[in-house]
Enzyme design. Sequence first.
Site, mmCIF file in Angstrom:
data_model
loop_
_atom_site.group_PDB
_atom_site.id
_atom_site.type_symbol
_atom_site.label_atom_id
_atom_site.label_comp_id
_atom_site.label_asym_id
_atom_site.label_seq_id
_atom_site.Cartn_x
_atom_site.Cartn_y
_atom_site.Cartn_z
ATOM 1 N N ASN A 108 0.843 -1.206 0.000
ATOM 2 C CA ASN A 108 0.000 0.000 0.000
ATOM 3 C C ASN A 108 0.873 1.250 0.000
ATOM 4 O O ASN A 108 1.825 1.351 0.765
ATOM 5 C CB ASN A 108 -0.872 0.027 1.255
ATOM 6 C CG ASN A 108 -1.941 -1.045 1.217
ATOM 7 O OD1 ASN A 108 -2.944 -0.905 0.531
ATOM 8 N ND2 ASN A 108 -1.703 -2.149 1.919
ATOM 9 N N GLU A 140 -0.568 -0.700 -4.310
ATOM 10 C CA GLU A 140 -2.000 -0.399 -4.202
ATOM 11 C C GLU A 140 -2.149 1.073 -3.846
ATOM 12 O O GLU A 140 -1.556 1.544 -2.873
ATOM 13 C CB GLU A 140 -2.649 -1.237 -3.100
ATOM 14 C CG GLU A 140 -2.568 -2.724 -3.376
ATOM 15 C CD GLU A 140 -3.407 -3.561 -2.412
ATOM 16 O OE1 GLU A 140 -4.238 -3.012 -1.667
ATOM 17 O OE2 GLU A 140 -3.212 -4.794 -2.422
ATOM 18 N N ASP A 170 -6.954 0.578 -5.225
ATOM 19 C CA ASP A 170 -7.476 0.031 -3.974
ATOM 20 C C ASP A 170 -8.892 0.553 -3.725
ATOM 21 O O ASP A 170 -9.259 1.631 -4.216
ATOM 22 C CB ASP A 170 -6.558 0.468 -2.819
ATOM 23 C CG ASP A 170 -6.601 -0.496 -1.650
ATOM 24 O OD1 ASP A 170 -7.409 -1.443 -1.670
ATOM 25 O OD2 ASP A 170 -5.812 -0.294 -0.708
ATOM 26 N N GLU A 226 -11.659 -8.073 -2.177
ATOM 27 C CA GLU A 226 -11.129 -8.131 -0.801
ATOM 28 C C GLU A 226 -12.256 -8.159 0.216
ATOM 29 O O GLU A 226 -13.377 -7.743 -0.071
ATOM 30 C CB GLU A 226 -10.125 -7.018 -0.518
ATOM 31 C CG GLU A 226 -10.630 -5.637 -0.676
ATOM 32 C CD GLU A 226 -9.531 -4.610 -0.400
ATOM 33 O OE1 GLU A 226 -8.359 -4.967 -0.255
ATOM 34 O OE2 GLU A 226 -9.887 -3.428 -0.328
HETATM 35 P P1 C2E Z 1 -6.824 -1.925 2.971
HETATM 36 O O1 C2E Z 1 -5.679 -1.634 2.049
HETATM 37 O O2 C2E Z 1 -8.190 -1.866 2.397
HETATM 38 O O3 C2E Z 1 -6.481 -3.349 3.585
HETATM 39 C C1 C2E Z 1 -7.427 -4.348 3.827
HETATM 40 C C2 C2E Z 1 -7.869 -4.331 5.265
HETATM 41 O O4 C2E Z 1 -8.995 -5.215 5.398
HETATM 42 C C3 C2E Z 1 -6.831 -4.853 6.212
HETATM 43 O O5 C2E Z 1 -6.984 -4.161 7.447
HETATM 44 C C4 C2E Z 1 -7.217 -6.311 6.389
HETATM 45 O O6 C2E Z 1 -6.759 -6.895 7.574
HETATM 46 C C5 C2E Z 1 -8.725 -6.184 6.389
HETATM 47 N N1 C2E Z 1 -9.381 -7.422 5.989
HETATM 48 C C6 C2E Z 1 -8.885 -8.424 5.251
HETATM 49 N N2 C2E Z 1 -9.777 -9.386 5.040
HETATM 50 C C7 C2E Z 1 -10.912 -8.984 5.653
HETATM 51 C C8 C2E Z 1 -12.223 -9.575 5.781
HETATM 52 O O7 C2E Z 1 -12.518 -10.662 5.276
HETATM 53 N N3 C2E Z 1 -13.150 -8.865 6.478
HETATM 54 C C9 C2E Z 1 -12.854 -7.656 7.046
HETATM 55 N N4 C2E Z 1 -13.822 -7.033 7.732
HETATM 56 N N5 C2E Z 1 -11.628 -7.069 6.939
HETATM 57 C C10 C2E Z 1 -10.680 -7.724 6.241
HETATM 58 P P2 C2E Z 1 -5.739 -3.541 8.162
HETATM 59 O O8 C2E Z 1 -4.551 -4.449 8.058
HETATM 60 O O9 C2E Z 1 -6.206 -3.141 9.517
HETATM 61 O O10 C2E Z 1 -5.411 -2.267 7.277
HETATM 62 C C11 C2E Z 1 -6.288 -1.175 7.255
HETATM 63 C C12 C2E Z 1 -5.834 -0.143 6.241
HETATM 64 O O11 C2E Z 1 -4.584 0.452 6.616
HETATM 65 C C13 C2E Z 1 -5.547 -0.750 4.869
HETATM 66 O O12 C2E Z 1 -6.762 -0.938 4.221
HETATM 67 C C14 C2E Z 1 -4.665 0.315 4.241
HETATM 68 O O13 C2E Z 1 -5.443 1.395 3.747
HETATM 69 C C15 C2E Z 1 -3.872 0.808 5.436
HETATM 70 N N6 C2E Z 1 -2.547 0.178 5.445
HETATM 71 C C16 C2E Z 1 -2.195 -1.042 5.921
HETATM 72 N N7 C2E Z 1 -0.864 -1.257 5.751
HETATM 73 C C17 C2E Z 1 -0.360 -0.136 5.143
HETATM 74 C C18 C2E Z 1 0.962 0.271 4.703
HETATM 75 O O14 C2E Z 1 1.963 -0.457 4.797
HETATM 76 N N8 C2E Z 1 1.068 1.530 4.128
HETATM 77 C C19 C2E Z 1 -0.027 2.346 3.966
HETATM 78 N N9 C2E Z 1 0.168 3.526 3.400
HETATM 79 N N10 C2E Z 1 -1.271 1.984 4.356
HETATM 80 C C20 C2E Z 1 -1.439 0.766 4.945
HETATM 81 CA CA CA Z 2 -8.674 -2.051 0.237
HETATM 82 CA CA CA Z 3 -4.865 -2.188 0.227
#
Ligand code: C2E
Ligand code: CA
Ligand code: CA
Length: 269
Positions: A108, A140, A170, A226
């Site tokens: 991301n 993404e 994304d 996703e």
């Molecule tokens: P995102 O890119 O939309 O990532 C998907 C989020 O949905 C992830 O939350 C993931 O754990 C969660 N998820 C996956 N499968 C499911 C499912 O079946 N149901 C539900 N309800 N949720 C699911 P996470 O890891 O808490 O990340 C949240 C957001 O934080 C990400 O949304 C992304 O926008 C951001 N993010 C995470 N890692 C990075 C990074 O390294 N850099 C940047 N810039 N943003 C990040």
């Molecule tokens: Ca996403």
């Molecule tokens: Ca993502």
Amino acid sequence: MAEGLWGRMRRCGQDRALALAFGGALAAGRFQVWYQPKFDLDTGGLRGAEALVRWQRAEGLVPPDRFIPVLERTGQIAALDAEVLRQVCRDIGEIRRRQLAPGCISVNLSRRHLARPDAAKRIGALAAGAGVGGGELAFEITESAAESDADRLAEQACRLRAMGFGVEMDDFGAGSSTLGSLARIPFDALKLDRSLVGRAGQPRMDEILACTVEMARRLGMEVVAEGVETAAHAQALRRAGCRLAQGYYFSRPLPREEFFALVQREATR
Ligand code: C2E
Ligand code: CA
Ligand code: CA
């Protein structure tokens, strides 16, 4: 309910504390990359993963939604994205050393980070320095609502593509990921937001999903769903022609060693 004055002040204080703790935490290696695997809905095979950052604090793992908006506001997000990319490149190298292939890993990138004119150049140099090439890595991004930022974002996205990296939109179908941005940037993949995927199986939504997959096909893009949480979601997506999926139904995000073990199991499947 609207947050009261005291609530807002407390949150401001917490945000400031997170921003102040960030530099030390980065230097101390407190940020870890977890991997959520992506699967082929037709064959069931592993096709790659999304890298998701976690902050290890004394009180436990802090989810990215809590600290990324803060780091975006302070401009510290570029340093975090770079750290995530470094760890991903290290892990791709480690998987290769084990004579395995992880598929394509997507990282991301914050649009605040991509607003910097030298972002793509720095990102490309970091990956090249680690010996990681195009087919192994994708980025993404979410579109910016502001028109002036949108031009800059398109320019950086096109530079990343010119270096051979995949660029994926994304959260398609939510917020500011619009059709306008599809016209502007030749994305390699669309990631269907979980707010759409959660309604897969409902007749009207299934039509929308099928049309979206067809649009993506005509534009030469893959579709990754996703937030797939049930077998019914997976079946409806497959019927709509969607090929790739991730979500709790298949696997939660995994710490790196568990992801390596999954890659190993898949290789002997
Ligand atoms: P995102 O890119 O939309 O990532 C998907 C989020 O949905 C992830 O939350 C993931 O754990 C969660 N998820 C996956 N499968 C499911 C499912 O079946 N149901 C539900 N309800 N949720 C699911 P996470 O890891 O808490 O990340 C949240 C957001 O934080 C990400 O949304 C992304 O926008 C951001 N993010 C995470 N890692 C990075 C990074 O390294 N850099 C940047 N810039 N943003 C990040
Ligand atoms: Ca996403
Ligand atoms: Ca993502």
